[in-house]
Each structure stands twice: as C-alpha cells, then as structure tokens.
Design a protein around this motif. Structure first.
Motif, PDB file in Angstrom:
ATOM      1  N   SER A 119       0.841  -1.193   0.000  1.00 19.29           N
ATOM      2  CA  SER A 119       0.000   0.000   0.000  1.00 19.29           C
ATOM      3  C   SER A 119       0.880   1.248   0.000  1.00 19.29           C
ATOM      4  O   SER A 119       1.969   1.263   0.566  1.00 19.29           O
ATOM      5  N   GLY A 120       0.378   2.279  -0.654  1.00 22.64           N
ATOM      6  CA  GLY A 120       1.123   3.524  -0.676  1.00 22.64           C
ATOM      7  C   GLY A 120       1.331   4.090   0.716  1.00 22.64           C
ATOM      8  O   GLY A 120       2.386   4.649   1.025  1.00 22.64           O
ATOM      9  N   THR A 121       0.335   3.939   1.576  1.00 20.11           N
ATOM     10  CA  THR A 121       0.444   4.442   2.943  1.00 20.11           C
ATOM     11  C   THR A 121       1.559   3.733   3.697  1.00 20.11           C
ATOM     12  O   THR A 121       2.345   4.360   4.410  1.00 20.11           O
ATOM     13  N   GLY A 122       1.613   2.399   3.552  1.00 18.58           N
ATOM     14  CA  GLY A 122       2.652   1.637   4.248  1.00 18.58           C
ATOM     15  C   GLY A 122       4.046   1.958   3.752  1.00 18.58           C
ATOM     16  O   GLY A 122       4.981   2.122   4.544  1.00 18.58           O
ATOM     17  N   ILE A 123       4.201   2.033   2.440  1.00 21.59           N
ATOM     18  CA  ILE A 123       5.511   2.321   1.865  1.00 21.59           C
ATOM     19  C   ILE A 123       5.950   3.740   2.214  1.00 21.59           C
ATOM     20  O   ILE A 123       7.088   3.965   2.645  1.00 21.59           O
ATOM     21  N   TYR A 124       5.055   4.688   2.040  1.00 25.41           N
ATOM     22  CA  TYR A 124       5.396   6.077   2.377  1.00 25.41           C
ATOM     23  C   TYR A 124       5.648   6.227   3.875  1.00 25.41           C
ATOM     24  O   TYR A 124       6.571   6.938   4.291  1.00 25.41           O
ATOM     25  N   GLY A 125       4.841   5.547   4.690  1.00 26.87           N
ATOM     26  CA  GLY A 125       5.041   5.612   6.129  1.00 26.87           C
ATOM     27  C   GLY A 125       6.387   5.039   6.549  1.00 26.87           C
ATOM     28  O   GLY A 125       7.044   5.575   7.448  1.00 26.87           O
ATOM     29  N   SER A 126       6.820   3.969   5.897  1.00 29.77           N
ATOM     30  CA  SER A 126       8.127   3.373   6.200  1.00 29.77           C
ATOM     31  C   SER A 126       9.261   4.319   5.825  1.00 29.77           C
ATOM     32  O   SER A 126      10.237   4.468   6.562  1.00 29.77           O
ATOM     33  N   LEU A 127       9.130   4.958   4.658  1.00 24.91           N
ATOM     34  CA  LEU A 127      10.142   5.923   4.230  1.00 24.91           C
ATOM     35  C   LEU A 127      10.190   7.122   5.172  1.00 24.91           C
ATOM     36  O   LEU A 127      11.268   7.599   5.543  1.00 24.91           O
ATOM     37  N   THR A 128       9.019   7.586   5.567  1.00 27.73           N
ATOM     38  CA  THR A 128       8.952   8.742   6.461  1.00 27.73           C
ATOM     39  C   THR A 128       9.575   8.431   7.820  1.00 27.73           C
ATOM     40  O   THR A 128      10.363   9.214   8.360  1.00 27.73           O
ATOM     41  N   GLU A 129       9.238   7.264   8.366  1.00 23.04           N
ATOM     42  CA  GLU A 129       9.813   6.898   9.662  1.00 23.04           C
ATOM     43  C   GLU A 129      11.316   6.700   9.570  1.00 23.04           C
ATOM     44  O   GLU A 129      12.061   7.053  10.480  1.00 23.04           O
ATOM     45  N   GLY A 130      11.774   6.136   8.463  1.00 26.60           N
ATOM     46  CA  GLY A 130      13.210   5.936   8.295  1.00 26.60           C
ATOM     47  C   GLY A 130      13.973   7.239   8.206  1.00 26.60           C
ATOM     48  O   GLY A 130      15.145   7.308   8.602  1.00 26.60           O
ATOM     49  N   MET A 131      13.315   8.281   7.708  1.00 24.85           N
ATOM     50  CA  MET A 131      14.005   9.552   7.519  1.00 24.85           C
ATOM     51  C   MET A 131      13.957  10.437   8.750  1.00 24.85           C
ATOM     52  O   MET A 131      14.960  11.015   9.164  1.00 24.85           O
ATOM     53  N   ASN A 132      12.780  10.578   9.367  1.00 26.32           N
ATOM     54  CA  ASN A 132      12.661  11.524  10.484  1.00 26.32           C
ATOM     55  C   ASN A 132      12.098  10.911  11.760  1.00 26.32           C
ATOM     56  O   ASN A 132      11.846  11.612  12.732  1.00 26.32           O
ATOM     57  N   SER A 161      -1.751 -14.290   9.230  1.00 27.66           N
ATOM     58  CA  SER A 161      -0.729 -13.865  10.193  1.00 27.66           C
ATOM     59  C   SER A 161       0.668 -13.919   9.587  1.00 27.66           C
ATOM     60  O   SER A 161       1.525 -13.086   9.906  1.00 27.66           O
ATOM     61  N   LEU A 162       0.905 -14.885   8.704  1.00 28.61           N
ATOM     62  CA  LEU A 162       2.227 -15.027   8.098  1.00 28.61           C
ATOM     63  C   LEU A 162       2.571 -13.858   7.190  1.00 28.61           C
ATOM     64  O   LEU A 162       3.750 -13.615   6.911  1.00 28.61           O
ATOM     65  N   ILE A 163       1.562 -13.133   6.710  1.00 33.32           N
ATOM     66  CA  ILE A 163       1.832 -11.993   5.842  1.00 33.32           C
ATOM     67  C   ILE A 163       2.602 -10.916   6.596  1.00 33.32           C
ATOM     68  O   ILE A 163       3.271 -10.077   5.989  1.00 33.32           O
ATOM     69  N   ALA A 164       2.550 -10.945   7.923  1.00 33.37           N
ATOM     70  CA  ALA A 164       3.301  -9.985   8.727  1.00 33.37           C
ATOM     71  C   ALA A 164       4.804 -10.123   8.487  1.00 33.37           C
ATOM     72  O   ALA A 164       5.544  -9.139   8.625  1.00 33.37           O
ATOM     73  N   ILE A 165       5.265 -11.320   8.102  1.00 30.34           N
ATOM     74  CA  ILE A 165       6.700 -11.535   7.882  1.00 30.34           C
ATOM     75  C   ILE A 165       7.195 -10.802   6.642  1.00 30.34           C
ATOM     76  O   ILE A 165       8.127  -9.989   6.730  1.00 30.34           O
ATOM     77  N   PRO A 166       6.614 -11.070   5.432  1.00 25.99           N
ATOM     78  CA  PRO A 166       7.079 -10.292   4.270  1.00 25.99           C
ATOM     79  C   PRO A 166       6.792  -8.807   4.399  1.00 25.99           C
ATOM     80  O   PRO A 166       7.565  -7.983   3.893  1.00 25.99           O
ATOM     81  N   GLN A 167       5.702  -8.457   5.089  1.00 20.96           N
ATOM     82  CA  GLN A 167       5.416  -7.043   5.296  1.00 20.96           C
ATOM     83  C   GLN A 167       6.536  -6.379   6.086  1.00 20.96           C
ATOM     84  O   GLN A 167       7.020  -5.298   5.721  1.00 20.96           O
ATOM     85  N   PHE A 168       6.962  -7.029   7.165  1.00 16.30           N
ATOM     86  CA  PHE A 168       8.030  -6.470   7.989  1.00 16.30           C
ATOM     87  C   PHE A 168       9.332  -6.361   7.202  1.00 16.30           C
ATOM     88  O   PHE A 168      10.039  -5.350   7.284  1.00 16.30           O
ATOM     89  N   VAL A 169       9.644  -7.395   6.401  1.00 10.51           N
ATOM     90  CA  VAL A 169      10.886  -7.398   5.614  1.00 10.51           C
ATOM     91  C   VAL A 169      10.877  -6.248   4.605  1.00 10.51           C
ATOM     92  O   VAL A 169      11.871  -5.518   4.457  1.00 10.51           O
ATOM     93  N   ILE A 170       9.761  -6.071   3.898  1.00 12.47           N
ATOM     94  CA  ILE A 170       9.666  -5.010   2.890  1.00 12.47           C
ATOM     95  C   ILE A 170       9.760  -3.633   3.538  1.00 12.47           C
ATOM     96  O   ILE A 170      10.520  -2.766   3.086  1.00 12.47           O
ATOM     97  N   PHE A 171       9.020  -3.438   4.603  1.00 11.70           N
ATOM     98  CA  PHE A 171       9.001  -2.122   5.247  1.00 11.70           C
ATOM     99  C   PHE A 171      10.328  -1.797   5.918  1.00 11.70           C
ATOM    100  O   PHE A 171      10.758  -0.640   5.911  1.00 11.70           O
ATOM    101  N   ILE A 172      10.983  -2.794   6.507  1.00 15.46           N
ATOM    102  CA  ILE A 172      12.266  -2.520   7.164  1.00 15.46           C
ATOM    103  C   ILE A 172      13.337  -2.215   6.133  1.00 15.46           C
ATOM    104  O   ILE A 172      14.248  -1.407   6.376  1.00 15.46           O
ATOM    105  N   ALA A 173      13.241  -2.845   4.948  1.00 12.33           N
ATOM    106  CA  ALA A 173      14.179  -2.534   3.866  1.00 12.33           C
ATOM    107  C   ALA A 173      13.988  -1.090   3.406  1.00 12.33           C
ATOM    108  O   ALA A 173      14.967  -0.362   3.166  1.00 12.33           O
TER     109      ALA A 173
END
Length: 241
Positions: A119-132, A161-173
């Motif tokens: 989702s755009g919200t998740g990806i943008y939110g991950s980038l935003t948190e990583g920056m500031n 529940s397992l979708i939390a794993i790839p979600q975490f990997v993508i967002f942390i990257a």
C-alpha cells in the motif's frame, strides 16, 4: 528504532490470530458487512492520498507503465505461486480453511498481500519513519490493519498472520533505504508517490467489496516507476511545454 513498522507487523500478526481463532463465531453477514466497510475505508484512504498529487500526467503514466510491466512479467501469477507455497507450508501445521474454492482463496490472498505489503500508505510511512522517525502514519494504518487482518483471517485462517513476515521485511528494507532515497526526492515526487499508492489502495478497495477485481498485484511496479517518471516530468518535460 522502527517502532511504527513493528507495530504495523504486530497488528497483522495478532489480527490474523484473533480472526482465525474467533472467525467461526462471526456470522457471514457480520463479516461481509465489515468487509464492505473496510473496502470503503481503503477507497477513502486512496482518495485522500490521491488528492494532493502535483502531476496527474506523471501518476497516470506510472500506473499504466507499471501495470503493463506487471502484466508482462505475470507478477500476479508469481504472487499467486508464492501464496500457494505459503499455504502448503502452513498446511503442515494448521488445517486449511474450509468453505472456499481455490480461485476465491487465491484472489482474496492476493488482495490481502497487496493491502498489507504494497500500500502507498505503508511504503510512504516506512520511508517517512526511516528519515525523520515519525511513526504516526504507520500507527494509524495499524488500527485498520488489525481489524482487516481479523476479518480476512476469519475466512482464510492463520495464513493471514504469516503476511506480517514479508510485510516487515519489505518495510524494514524501505526504512533503511530511506536515507538514500529521501534526499533525492522533491516534495512533488513525494506527493505523486503517495498518489500512485492511493490508486492502488482505491483499486484494492474495489477488490475488497468485490465490485471489480482490479489486477492490483500487477500494479505494484507503478510504485517503483513513479519516482523517476515524476522527476522526468517536472525537470525535463514541463519546461518544454
């Protein structure tokens, strides 16, 4: 510390467990009604993200080119295969959900994967948190994700529940890549990026209410091409017009 990412992944994990355990106690009418509400929420978030876009042409080009590329490489089929492998793995430990045909299961699981991981919200939110370090976007998203995961898990089972794993990997990257990506962006690129994600969320909402089954998985590459296309449009094409 990626607090928002951890909360978001945890909300999917716990929501999936809660839904899988209590799904039998939910009536079909109750689940369908909430699914419709969640679909409306997804479309609302998509419209909200699309509204402030700066260059409509760049966003449209990104959606068309990205979707075309996704269809060309059969990205949706690859996601389906990955979902099938996830199901095979979990079926060793947990009984597969009953009452769903394979086609419905695959289509629904693709929707959930895209909703949580792309989702755009998740990806943008991950980038935003990583920056500031601002985790408010992902924390807000986590509230919806918990209940969404619970409803989907009521039908699909613990695989949600397992979708939390790839979600975490993508967002942390994305979190760690933010230091390299964000300095190269402009405010217009960020707004256009959110708008492209909003289109995916809007299409996902249509899938959730089963009004139109957009190829949301094949649309994911649009999130990659929107940045360079936005830069190309604002720095090269617009000055020529």
């Amino acid at each position: 510390m990626p607090i928002g990412i951890m909360i978001n992944a945890l909300s999917v994990l716990l929501g999936g467990i809660f839904g899988a355990l209590g799904g039998k106690k939910m009536s079909a009418n109750f689940k369908d009604g909430l699914n419709m509400a969640f679909g409306a929420c997804s479309m609302t978030m998509g419209i909200y993200a699309i509204a402030p876009m700066k260059n409509m042409a760049a966003v449209i080009f990104a959606i068309i080119i990205g979707t075309g590329f996704g269809l060309l490489i059969h990205l949706g089929d690859w996601i389906n295969r990955g979902a099938a492998q996830m199901q095979k793995f979990i079926s060793r430990f947990i009984n597969a959900p009953t009452g769903l045909d394979r086609q419905t299961f695959d289509a629904t699981l693709v929707t959930v994967i895209v909703l949580f991981c792309a989702s755009g919200t998740g990806i943008y939110g991950s980038l935003t948190e990583g920056m500031n370090g601002d985790a408010t976007i992902l924390i807000s998203k986590s509230i919806l994700d918990f209940f969404t995961a619970a409803i989907f898990a009521a039908n699909l089972g613990f695989v949600v529940s397992l979708i939390a794993i790839p979600q975490f990997v993508i967002f942390i990257a994305l979190f760690f890549a933010a230091h390299l990506i964000y300095p190269l962006t402009t405010p217009s690129m960020i707004f256009n990026f959110k708008a492209a994600g909003g289109v995916l969320m809007l299409a996902t909402g249509f899938r959730m209410v089963q009004l139109k089954m957009f190829p949301t998985a094949d649309m994911i590459p649009a999130m990659i091409v929107i940045m360079p296309l936005s830069w190309l449009w604002t720095t090269i094409i617009l000055p020529m017009l």
